[in-house]
Design an enzyme around this catalytic site. Structure first.
Site, PDB file in Angstrom:
ATOM      1  N   LYS C  66       0.845  -1.195   0.000  1.00  0.00           N
ATOM      2  CA  LYS C  66       0.000   0.000   0.000  1.00  0.00           C
ATOM      3  C   LYS C  66       0.882   1.246   0.000  1.00  0.00           C
ATOM      4  O   LYS C  66       1.921   1.282   0.666  1.00  0.00           O
ATOM      5  CB  LYS C  66      -0.893  -0.026   1.241  1.00  0.00           C
ATOM      6  CG  LYS C  66      -1.972   1.047   1.280  1.00  0.00           C
ATOM      7  CD  LYS C  66      -2.796   0.922   2.579  1.00  0.00           C
ATOM      8  CE  LYS C  66      -3.978   1.883   2.603  1.00  0.00           C
ATOM      9  NZ  LYS C  66      -4.780   1.734   3.846  1.00  0.00           N
ATOM     10  N   SER C 141      -9.801   1.787   2.864  1.00  0.00           N
ATOM     11  CA  SER C 141      -8.890   2.547   2.039  1.00  0.00           C
ATOM     12  C   SER C 141      -7.867   1.705   1.267  1.00  0.00           C
ATOM     13  O   SER C 141      -7.310   2.186   0.284  1.00  0.00           O
ATOM     14  CB  SER C 141      -8.139   3.553   2.913  1.00  0.00           C
ATOM     15  OG  SER C 141      -7.282   2.879   3.819  1.00  0.00           O
ATOM     16  N   SER C 165     -10.094  -0.512   7.027  1.00  0.00           N
ATOM     17  CA  SER C 165      -9.463  -0.309   5.715  1.00  0.00           C
ATOM     18  C   SER C 165      -8.770  -1.519   5.106  1.00  0.00           C
ATOM     19  O   SER C 165      -8.369  -1.478   3.950  1.00  0.00           O
ATOM     20  CB  SER C 165      -8.462   0.849   5.799  1.00  0.00           C
ATOM     21  OG  SER C 165      -9.156   2.078   5.824  1.00  0.00           O
TER      22      SER C 165
END
Ligand SMILES: [Mg+2]
Ligand SMILES: [Zn+2]
Lengths: 94, 475, 471
Positions: C66, C141, C165
């Site tokens: 990420k 997210s 997330s």
């Protein structure tokens, strides 16, 4: 509930410049979110301790032993405006 | 209006840079005039993703200070974030202890301590003149070497009543911290920084007036002058019926003028909240004991002891206690003297030795040993050498060292013996017949001429009183 | 080559270690698929196949990371304009551990800016499409990581979970996502959103992959004062049954809010649990109804401070302001932050501002205490808590962007565990109208092994067909 003046004050505190449209939108959106949040006002929390950490750690300390610092070029590598020795900014109050 | 007299109420806020090896929250070494931005790392530059880790030695020093100032140590203290934007603050917040400081409720001298807490120092902003990039605006350059240096903030209660007291108490605090060895406490270099909260109230009234905060006065002289000036400013306002505004002020050393400082966050809302990246500091038995054990005898206690045990006058006891170098030299001389007169040795240390050394020199800078001083003072007390001769000997000991007796011997500074002195007196009285007459006629002053002549001839090896006695015998 | 992609990460690692597969072949297969990414899942791709010793525990199986993780010399922008092009001088501890264990970084994945969002539509670099239906969001997210793994553009990925997330995008993309116990994985090098909640974890094709990846993520880190490490080694799950395990269903979280299709899959899962020998009972979480309120005070408050460092002085975007410091700050942040980030900074700044702290932040922290107590009590009578991961399946791109509150409320099932700091996994439970439904299993602090075993047994019995998304 939050009003226009509060939105502008908070924006100044947070160093956010909002245009007219954003101020309008923020005032509405933040108000509806805050209305929802304010439900926690109904709870009786008088003798409840606040939680800052979920971990039960204490005295996490570091021995006073030097570790290598960055070379100056590395420290300044990402600076948007450097004079080679430091980070350049407009003088406060200027 | 009735003519009221005003009483100043003063409290001090002191920031002390700790003498640890590394910064408060990262492993960067503390900086002493290195090139700008050569003592930084991702943590103290506030790079994204970095986290603070508390320096154990900074906590140790904090505990030492708390104990030395007679504070209560918090069983559990935490760090907060103090939020404001400024170029010298890389994270946009300062990590500082807020609602639960490391220590509180202490006392130093006659002034109570409100709190003692740990925090991190800001970086340095250096004015750089007009900038190439930001036209029409002055530019500054940020140097993060100092950023993150461990600080202890000490806040006093408003127990101080005059500018002079403020400077005096700050001196006591400084020698105390220096004695602890936790800081260089150098105001010029900024390792000791002082702000003063000043308010006035009609004498006899209990309620406090509106206070102003006088920022960063970097010498004792400026603190005394600055606070004095602020007291006068406030008194003038009050006298013609004005009101004091709560504000932060700057004292200009050159002009002596006091001006209002624009605060960093004019809205003045720091939005403190508990620092989620750190866990509580909970001093253990072990940590507290280690701190206690590291505390040497403190100046205030030493002064008290010198007065009580040795009967030294207060100002001498204070001088010896606050000037550790002098005090240590004195106590070593006293030990060497065993049974020697503490007062006499104190006089020689505080008067003769100080004078001979001159400003800024310590006994350690001279060739004089405590043992030599002890011997010399003993000789004076035993009248083996006169006061004035002894001063010459001291000067030589300071310059060249050596053994006092030997110096007296070799340079013939020993006291003239009875027979030799008697002969000199007779000769002098014969040479100064008219003076002798005047004295006989009752003009006692005239004896001075005879004494003077004798002293000149004996080069100070004779004792003035002794000489007078011999003359009178012969009148 | 496609058969390489059909292997789970753990299976691929095994083959490599057995000498039946070269890390190079594995790398090339995924590098090629990632390069052909049409979902906007990746923001940066590595060119070179790094050298990996074939006996490294993770066998050279490439890892998608990420964009919230700092990676030395590699763009790390948290999908924000304000950090566009920023290359950190150091790497996050979690990334170091994984690359050190033999999982070379394949690329950086798209996300909601600074991890603020539940749809990945708040990325400064464009939304990510859901491989199951490209008109839908992948969740957020960690949407890029979830989409990349679901679509087989990466064998596995890491993400971060502050209020859901990892779990919610895993659910919406039909993969496994695990949020570990707070403190067990170091936060050092994770660009901070809400420091007291952020926790890194795996997003993987199956439960075994999640366990393997997690095993090499956890550990005490001297650079993170709040890191605890994990008391036991993370084991590879083997359970096929749930005999004796007590599952609790909190009515507060499984009431009217659930979409019918989600409810159907959830109820089927509860039956499956009983068929596997587990027991299901109701257990109360009386304060979980206030979790969203507490969360949307605490997280924005911490974020408002964490994002103050983005001021255009030391790194990142800087506006060409020419009238003084304040305008430099304001213009830099105006240009650099997206709308949702500004909204949360405003919310958090307000909640901390003088006169409001007690009513908002102070109360929220006390609600947090109550919520943690609820779970503690619940785990006295059950071993695990089971809920859907999200009240709905993947929703349409643009469907909720103009209603922040509705978007916030979609975290209702994942936020309580985040506030309590306890571990929770999302594992596919089935499909609803062709879209994945995730099932969440939560346990007491440090019960990751229990959670992984139970999820493994459920996974076997469910037989979810994730390969459809890789077609
Ligand atoms: Mg301070
Ligand atoms: Zn540093």
């Amino acid at each position: 509930m939050i009003d226009r003046e509060q939105v502008l004050h908070v924006a100044r505190l947070a160093r956010l410049r909002l245009d007219e449209g954003e101020v309008e939108a923020m005032t509405g959106e933040l108000s509806s979110v805050l209305d929802h949040i304010e439900k926690i006002g109904e709870l009786d929390l008088d003798d409840v301790a606040p939680t800052t950490h979920v971990v039960a750690l204490e005295n996490v300390l570091r021995p006073d032993e030097p570790r290598p610092s960055l070379a100056r070029d590395a420290a300044l590598a990402e600076a948007p405006d450097s004079d080679g020795s430091g980070f350049r900014v407009p003088s406060p109050g200027a | 209006m009735p003519d009221v007299t005003y009483e100043p109420v003063i409290g001090l806020e002191i920031h002390v840079q700790l003498k640890t090896r590394t910064k408060m929250f990262c492993g960067c070494e503390l900086s002493f005039g290195e090139q700008p931005n050569t003592r930084t790392c991702p943590v103290c530059l506030g790079l994204p993703g970095t986290l603070p880790v508390v320096n154990a030695e900074a906590v140790h020093y904090g505990l030492m200070i708390g104990l030395a100032l007679g504070c209560e140590l918090a069983p559990r203290s935490i760090f907060h974030r103090k939020n404001y934007f400024y170029p010298d603050l890389p994270k946009g917040y300062q990590v500082s202890q807020y609602d639960i400081p490391l220590a509180r409720d202490g006392k130093l001298g006659d002034v109570r301590i409100h709190r003692v807490h740990l925090e991190e120092d800001a970086a340095k902003l250096v004015h750089a003149g007009a900038s190439g990039r930001i036209h029409s605006a002055e530019a500054s350059v940020v140097d993060f070497n100092r950023g993150g240096t461990p600080l202890v903030e000490i806040v006093s209660e408003p127990d101080i009543r005059s500018a002079a007291e403020a400077a005096e108490w700050l001196r006591l605090l400084r020698v105390t911290l220096r004695q602890l060895g936790v800081s260089d406490v150098n105001m010029e270099e900024g390792s000791l920084r002082c702000d003063a909260n000043v308010s006035l109230r009609p004498r006899g009234e209990a309620t406090l007036g509106v206070k102003t905060e006088l920022k960063n006065m970097n010498s004792f002289r400026f603190i005394e002058r600055g606070v004095e000036a602020e007291i006068e400013r406030q008194e003038a306002i009050l006298r013609d019926g004005g009101r004091i505004e709560q504000e932060t002020l700057h004292y200009d050393v050159r002009s002596g003028a006091i001006s209002s400082l624009r605060s960093k966050e004019e809205a003045h809302d720091y939005r403190y909240f508990p620092e989620p990246d750190l866990v509580p500091v909970v001093p253990t038995e072990q940590m507290v004991e280690r701190a206690r054990a590291a505390i040497p005898e403190l100046p205030a206690d030493r002064a008290e002891r010198l007065g009580r045990e040795l009967g030294l006058p207060t100002d001498q006891a204070k001088l010896l206690a606050f000037r550790t170098d002098l005090g240590d030299f004195y106590e070593r001389a006293l030990a060497a003297a065993d049974g020697g007169d503490p007062r006499a040795i104190a006089n020689w240390t505080c008067n003769e030795l100080m004078a001979t050394l001159g400003d800024g020199r310590e006994p350690g800078d001279s060739k004089l040993t405590p043992e030599a001083l002890a011997t010399l003072v003993a000789m004076v007390v035993a009248k083996d050498v006169s006061q004035s001769a002894a001063k010459e000997v001291l000067a030589r000991l300071v310059a060249e060292g050596g053994d006092p007796a030997a110096i007296v011997e070799s340079s013939g500074l020993g006291r003239a013996d009875e027979g030799e002195l008697a002969a000199i007196v007779d000769r002098a009285m014969a040479d100064q017949a008219d003076a002798v007459e005047k004295v006989r006629a009752g003009n006692d002053k005239a004896i001075g001429a005879i004494v003077g002549a004798i002293m000149r001839e004996t080069k100070g090896r004779a004792d003035g009183g002794e000489v007078q006695r011999l003359i009178r015998e012969r009148l | 080559m496609s058969d390489v992609v059909d292997l789970t990460a753990a299976a691929a690692a095994e083959r490599v270690r057995a000498g039946e597969l070269s890390p190079r072949e594995l790398w090339d297969a995924y590098r090629a698929r990632a390069a052909a990414d049409e979902l906007n899942a990746f923001l940066w791709l590595a060119d070179e196949a790094p050298e990996v010793s074939v006996d490294a525990p993770l066998g050279g199986v490439p890892l998608a990371v990420k964009d919230l993780f700092c990676t030395a010399g590699v763009p790390s922008a948290a999908a924000s304009r304000i950090l566009e092009g920023y290359r950190p001088p150091y790497s996050a501890t979690a990334v170091e551990r994984l690359t050190g264990a033999g999982a070379p970084m394949l690329g950086k994945t798209n996300m909601d800016e600074f991890a603020m969002g539940s749809s990945n539509e708040n990325s400064a670099f464009g939304p990510v499409e859901n491989p199951w239906d490209r008109s839908k969001v992948p969740g957020g997210s960690s949407g890029g990581s979830a989409a990349a793994v679901a679509a087989g553009l990466a064998p596995w990925a890491i993400g971060t979970d502050t209020g859901g997330s990892i779990r919610q995008p895993a659910a919406l993309c039909g993969i496994v996502g695990l949020k570990p116990t707070y403190g067990s994985v170091s936060r050092y090098g994770m660009i901070a959103f809400a420091s007291s909640l952020d926790q890194a974890g795996p997003l993987t094709r199956d439960v075994t992959d999640a366990a393997l990846l997690l095993r090499h993520m956890v550990g005490r880190d001297d650079c993170d004062s709040t890191s605890t490490g994990h008391p036991e080694q993370i084991a590879l799950p083997s359970a096929e049954r749930l005999d004796g395990l007590r599952f609790g269903v909190p009515p507060e979280l499984t009431g009217d809010g659930l979409e019918p299709g989600v409810r159907a899959v959830f109820e089927a899962t509860l039956e499956r649990i009983e068929q596997l020998g587990g027991t299901v009972r109701e257990v109360g979480l009386p304060h979980s109804g206030h979790a969203i309120s507490a969360y949307y005070v605490i997280a924005p408050a911490e974020a408002s401070a964490n994002l103050a460092r983005f001021d255009g002085v030391r790194y990142g975007h800087r506006a060409a302001a020419d009238d003084g410091l304040r305008s430099l700050y304001e213009q830099t942040r105006e240009e650099g932050f997206g709308t949702e980030v500004k909204r949360r900074i405003m919310l958090g700044t307000y909640a901390l501002s003088s006169g409001y702290y007690d009513a908002y932040y102070g109360r929220a922290q006390r609600v947090r205490t109550k919520i943690a107590d609820d779970f503690r009590t619940a785990f006295e009578s059950v071993d695990l808590i089971v809920t859907p991961t999200s009240p709905t399946v993947a929703f349409g791109l643009g469907e909720r962007t103009d209603d922040p509150l509705a978007m916030y409320l979609s975290d209702v099932l994942t936020v309580p565990m985040s506030l309590a700091g306890i571990p929770a996994i999302s594992t596919p439970g089935g499909l609803s109208d062709g879209l994945p439904v995730g099932i969440q299993l939560a346990g007491p602090a440090y019960s990751e092994n229990r959670i992984l075993d139970a999820a493994h047994a459920l996974e076997l019995a469910t037989g979810f067909e994730g390969e459809r998304a890789r077609a």
